[in-house]
Scaffold this active site. Structure first.
Site, PDB file in Angstrom:
ATOM      1  N   ARG A   1       0.823  -1.217   0.000  1.00 24.91           N
ATOM      2  CA  ARG A   1       0.000   0.000   0.000  1.00 24.91           C
ATOM      3  C   ARG A   1       0.855   1.265   0.000  1.00 24.91           C
ATOM      4  NH1 ARG A   1      -5.540  -0.189   1.299  1.00 24.91           N
ATOM      5  NH2 ARG A   1      -6.303  -2.304   1.112  1.00 24.91           N
TER       6      ARG A   1
ATOM      7  N   ARG B   1      -3.447   6.817   0.946  1.00 22.95           N
ATOM      8  CA  ARG B   1      -3.957   7.952   1.720  1.00 22.95           C
ATOM      9  C   ARG B   1      -2.985   8.631   2.675  1.00 22.95           C
ATOM     10  NH1 ARG B   1      -9.300   5.147   3.792  1.00 22.95           N
ATOM     11  NH2 ARG B   1      -7.827   3.418   3.700  1.00 22.95           N
TER      12      ARG B   1
ATOM     13  N   ARG C   1      -7.002  11.922  -5.655  1.00 27.05           N
ATOM     14  CA  ARG C   1      -8.191  11.108  -5.353  1.00 27.05           C
ATOM     15  C   ARG C   1      -9.441  11.985  -5.392  1.00 27.05           C
ATOM     16  NH1 ARG C   1     -12.187   8.851  -4.021  1.00 27.05           N
ATOM     17  NH2 ARG C   1     -12.585   7.334  -2.376  1.00 27.05           N
TER      18      ARG C   1
ATOM     19  N   ASP D   1      -7.342  -2.286  -7.165  1.00 29.78           N
ATOM     20  CA  ASP D   1      -7.865  -2.860  -5.925  1.00 29.78           C
ATOM     21  C   ASP D   1      -8.256  -4.306  -6.167  1.00 29.78           C
ATOM     22  OD1 ASP D   1      -8.590  -2.160  -3.086  1.00 29.78           O
ATOM     23  OD2 ASP D   1     -10.473  -3.042  -3.746  1.00 29.78           O
TER      24      ASP D   1
ATOM     25  N   TYR E   1     -15.418 -10.636   0.632  1.00 33.65           N
ATOM     26  CA  TYR E   1     -16.146  -9.384   0.340  1.00 33.65           C
ATOM     27  C   TYR E   1     -17.403  -9.655  -0.483  1.00 33.65           C
ATOM     28  CZ  TYR E   1     -12.089  -6.988   2.194  1.00 33.65           C
ATOM     29  OH  TYR E   1     -11.102  -6.545   3.031  1.00 33.65           O
TER      30      TYR E   1
END
Ligand code: 1CP
Length: 347
Positions: free
Chosen positions: A27, A31, A40, A77, A153
């Site tokens: 990652r 962010r 973003r 992702d 998920y």
């Protein structure tokens, strides 16, 4: 296919002896970087960002302008696969991914393999762009989620704490659940083959929620599907280096490495290092282990921990990394110190 063997990262995956291990961070784009947050906001939704080759390329390159990483990971992702299969997906602010859950074999008819590449084409375009825009010393990592983790998920409909719905289905109807895993094995293998065709030099398979399964189910839903993907990739690219990350595997890591035949395995934060040096590293390249929270803390405790990892794994092939993804609260200057610590080790 791997084109350059003068890249430190590819040399490590090839088992070559090096003066210092290559390093990158899971990652590493995201962010914690102000330039990511800015782009973003401009891109609109998170999916728009993933499916825009221009933006996704830029976000992949952002951390490389700050830090001298030896590898870049494609920005995308793991949930682009359910999206491409036709399962509605949204990323809600502060909530993470949300999907319309699929909880039985009779609902699998809503998924289709027919148009996955049409939807995923922008990702291949991003890989293609990166293969010429990356700095020369930097290797390009493609990735996907492993079937088990992606299925969590798809079945739970979001991130989960207890995995009740997916376990209920997998335990009570293994044949029906196996059909979902089969779809994911096929889609993931094809997706990764296209990434390699477009220029990815190695592949990482993220199985973030592997550790929630008991032993026998671990074999069935983590090891076997991963092995099928590895075999599918190697059938076309026999030399392709593949990194597995069955987070939380514990002692099952030994069987994982032996059966899947991944080139390298990523160690989570809880894996005892001395054990890994003795039981895992003789059989495969190892990566990982630094607690992402120690990069939030920084300072001497982080430096000491980095030195400990470097020393303990110095007897075999090693890629420096975290035990899980870097978190948004990480001060970017702590990553500077991390990079400096690795570069100056033993100098
Ligand atoms: O709003 C935003 O900016 C979205 C945050 C975000 C980002 C930056 C998400 C949503 N995904 C990503 C990018 C991403 N995801 C990358 C590329 C970035 C890089 O590595 O530099 C990668 C490799 C992933 C992989 C991923 N997504 C995993 C496996 C790795 C891991 O960290 O465990 C998982 C489990 C996901 C699901 C996901 N996507 C996004 C979130 C917030 C989550 C986690 C939800 C949860 O905790 O259950």
């Amino acid at each position: 296919m791997p084109t350059s063997n003068n890249k430190r990262f590819l040399k490590a995956l090839n088992g070559e002896k090096l003066d210092r291990p290559p390093f990158w961070l899971m990652r590493q784009a995201g962010r914690y970087l102000p330039e990511y947050r800015k782009l973003r906001a401009e891109a609109g939704s998170f999916l728009d960002l993933c499916y825009s080759p221009k933006f996704a390329e830029e976000v992949t390159l952002q951390p490389l302008r700050r830090y001298d990483f030896d590898a870049a990971i494609l920005f995308a992702d793991i949930l682009l696969i359910p999206d491409a299969l036709g399962q509605p997906l949204d990323y809600k602010e502060g909530e993470g991914p949300v999907l319309d859950p699929i909880r039985s074999a009779k609902e699998l008819g809503s998924l289709s393999l027919d148009k996955i590449h049409e939807r995923l084409n922008p990702v291949y375009e991003t890989v293609n762009r990166l293969s010429s825009s990356l700095p020369d010393h930097c290797a390009l990592i493609g990735f996907a989620g492993a079937p088990w983790t992606v299925a969590t998920y798809m079945v739970e409909g979001r991130g989960s704490k207890d995995y009740v719905n997916i376990k209920k289905w997998a335990y009570s109807d293994p044949v029906g659940f196996g059909q979902l895993i089969d779809i994911l094995v096929v889609a993931t293998t094809e997706y990764l083959l296209k990434q390699v065709e477009a220029g990815a030099e190695t592949i990482q398979i993220f199985d973030t929620w592997a550790g929630v399964l008991p032993d026998s189910e671990f074999l069935k839903w983590v090891i076997e599907p991963t092995k099928r993907i590895v075999d599918g990739l190697r059938a076309k690219y026999p030399q392709l280096p593949i990194i597995g990350f069955p987070k939380g595997a514990g002692g099952n890591l030994i069987e994982f490495v032996k059966t899947t035949k991944v080139t390298a395995v990523s160690l989570d934060t809880a894996t005892p290092l001395e054990w890994a040096a003795k039981e895992i590293q003789p059989h495969t390249v190892v990566q990982g282990n630094l607690d992402p929270i120690s990069v939030v803390t920084g300072g001497q405790p982080m430096v000491d921990r980095i030195h400990h990892i470097l020393e303990t794994l110095s007897g075999g092939s090693h890629i420096f990394n975290l035990g899980h993804g870097i978190i948004p609260q990480t001060p970017p200057e702590n990553v500077d110190l991390l990079a400096k610590t690795i570069h100056e080790w033993r100098k």
